[in-house]
Design a protein around this motif. Structure first.
Motif, PDB file in Angstrom:
ATOM      1  N   CYS A  14      41.221 -39.449  34.025  1.00  0.00           N
ATOM      2  CA  CYS A  14      41.012 -40.222  32.802  1.00  0.00           C
ATOM      3  C   CYS A  14      40.751 -41.700  33.106  1.00  0.00           C
ATOM      4  CB  CYS A  14      42.221 -40.079  31.879  1.00  0.00           C
ATOM      5  SG  CYS A  14      42.076 -40.976  30.323  1.00  0.00           S
ATOM      6  N   GLU A  15      41.543 -42.266  34.001  1.00  0.00           N
ATOM      7  CA  GLU A  15      41.383 -43.687  34.319  1.00  0.00           C
ATOM      8  C   GLU A  15      39.974 -43.976  34.845  1.00  0.00           C
ATOM      9  OE1 GLU A  15      43.967 -47.271  36.225  1.00  0.00           O
ATOM     10  OE2 GLU A  15      44.346 -45.252  36.994  1.00  0.00           O
ATOM     11  N   GLU A  16      39.505 -43.164  35.777  1.00  0.00           N
ATOM     12  CA  GLU A  16      38.158 -43.321  36.326  1.00  0.00           C
ATOM     13  C   GLU A  16      37.103 -43.174  35.229  1.00  0.00           C
ATOM     14  OE1 GLU A  16      35.148 -40.670  39.048  1.00  0.00           O
ATOM     15  OE2 GLU A  16      37.272 -40.588  39.537  1.00  0.00           O
ATOM     16  N   ALA A  17      37.261 -42.168  34.380  1.00  0.00           N
ATOM     17  CA  ALA A  17      36.296 -41.941  33.301  1.00  0.00           C
ATOM     18  C   ALA A  17      36.251 -43.124  32.353  1.00  0.00           C
ATOM     19  CB  ALA A  17      36.654 -40.654  32.549  1.00  0.00           C
ATOM     20  N   PHE A  18      37.402 -43.662  31.983  1.00  0.00           N
ATOM     21  CA  PHE A  18      37.412 -44.775  31.032  1.00  0.00           C
ATOM     22  C   PHE A  18      36.909 -46.069  31.652  1.00  0.00           C
ATOM     23  CE2 PHE A  18      38.954 -41.999  27.960  1.00  0.00           C
ATOM     24  CZ  PHE A  18      38.830 -42.629  26.730  1.00  0.00           C
ATOM     25  N   GLU A  19      37.058 -46.249  32.939  1.00  0.00           N
ATOM     26  CA  GLU A  19      36.423 -47.395  33.600  1.00  0.00           C
ATOM     27  C   GLU A  19      34.904 -47.260  33.488  1.00  0.00           C
ATOM     28  OE1 GLU A  19      38.109 -47.431  37.536  1.00  0.00           O
ATOM     29  OE2 GLU A  19      40.001 -48.279  36.815  1.00  0.00           O
ATOM     30  N   PHE A  20      34.415 -46.039  33.668  1.00  0.00           N
ATOM     31  CA  PHE A  20      32.987 -45.766  33.508  1.00  0.00           C
ATOM     32  C   PHE A  20      32.548 -46.043  32.063  1.00  0.00           C
ATOM     33  CE2 PHE A  20      29.749 -42.484  32.378  1.00  0.00           C
ATOM     34  CZ  PHE A  20      28.684 -42.993  33.124  1.00  0.00           C
ATOM     35  N   TYR A  21      33.275 -45.530  31.064  1.00  0.00           N
ATOM     36  CA  TYR A  21      32.903 -45.735  29.661  1.00  0.00           C
ATOM     37  C   TYR A  21      32.988 -47.216  29.273  1.00  0.00           C
ATOM     38  CZ  TYR A  21      33.249 -40.653  29.461  1.00  0.00           C
ATOM     39  OH  TYR A  21      33.097 -39.326  29.702  1.00  0.00           O
TER      40      TYR A  21
END
Length: 147
Positions: A14-21
């Protein structure tokens, strides 16, 4: 009237995905709660590997739309399963915005169902699963208003 926001579940990234978003939508995080921030419960012990996983995070895409997410912890009986039953639909104001979001969100996409292009109902439309398995639709209606 209620406001609808999208909530995304992940299996540990989740953390990686939200950094991307955050980079896609050019917006900061509203904060992160981690599972280790929860009060301890002897009836539901937290596995050590879950301590730093995201319990809740959010970003604002604009003044009325928020994207929220968390990691699923299998020992708590929750696992994210990718599928095509839910899509996040971005209804853009311009063709340029549609193209920009498409170019950013499809980097390393898992599947492009329909590349961004003209359809009978929209000047530009696309559907795909991003690199995290989240299903998106991008839509720019333009001069193709519904009759």
């Amino acid at each position: 009237m209620a406001i609808l926001h999208a909530y995304l579940n992940f299996n540990g990234n989740c953390e990686e995905a939200f950094e991307f978003y955050q980079s896609v939508f050019n917006t900061p995080s509203l904060g992160v709660y981690r599972f280790k921030d929860m009060p301890a419960d002897p009836n539901c012990p937290l596995p050590p590997e879950a301590a730093d996983k995201v319990m809740h995070t959010a970003i604002k895409i604009n003044d009325s739309v928020m994207l929220m997410g968390s990691d699923c912890i299998e020992s708590f009986g929750h696992k994210a399963t990718a599928g095509t039953t839910t899509y996040l639909m971005l209804d853009t104001q311009t063709a340029e915005e549609a193209k920009d979001l498409y170019n950013k969100l499809t980097v390393a996409a898992q599947n492009i169902e329909m590349p961004l292009g003209e359809q009978f109902w929209a000047e530009l439309y696309s559907s795909f699963q991003d690199k995290y398995g989240i299903s998106w639709m991008i839509h720019f209606e333009g001069n193709k208003k519904m009759q």
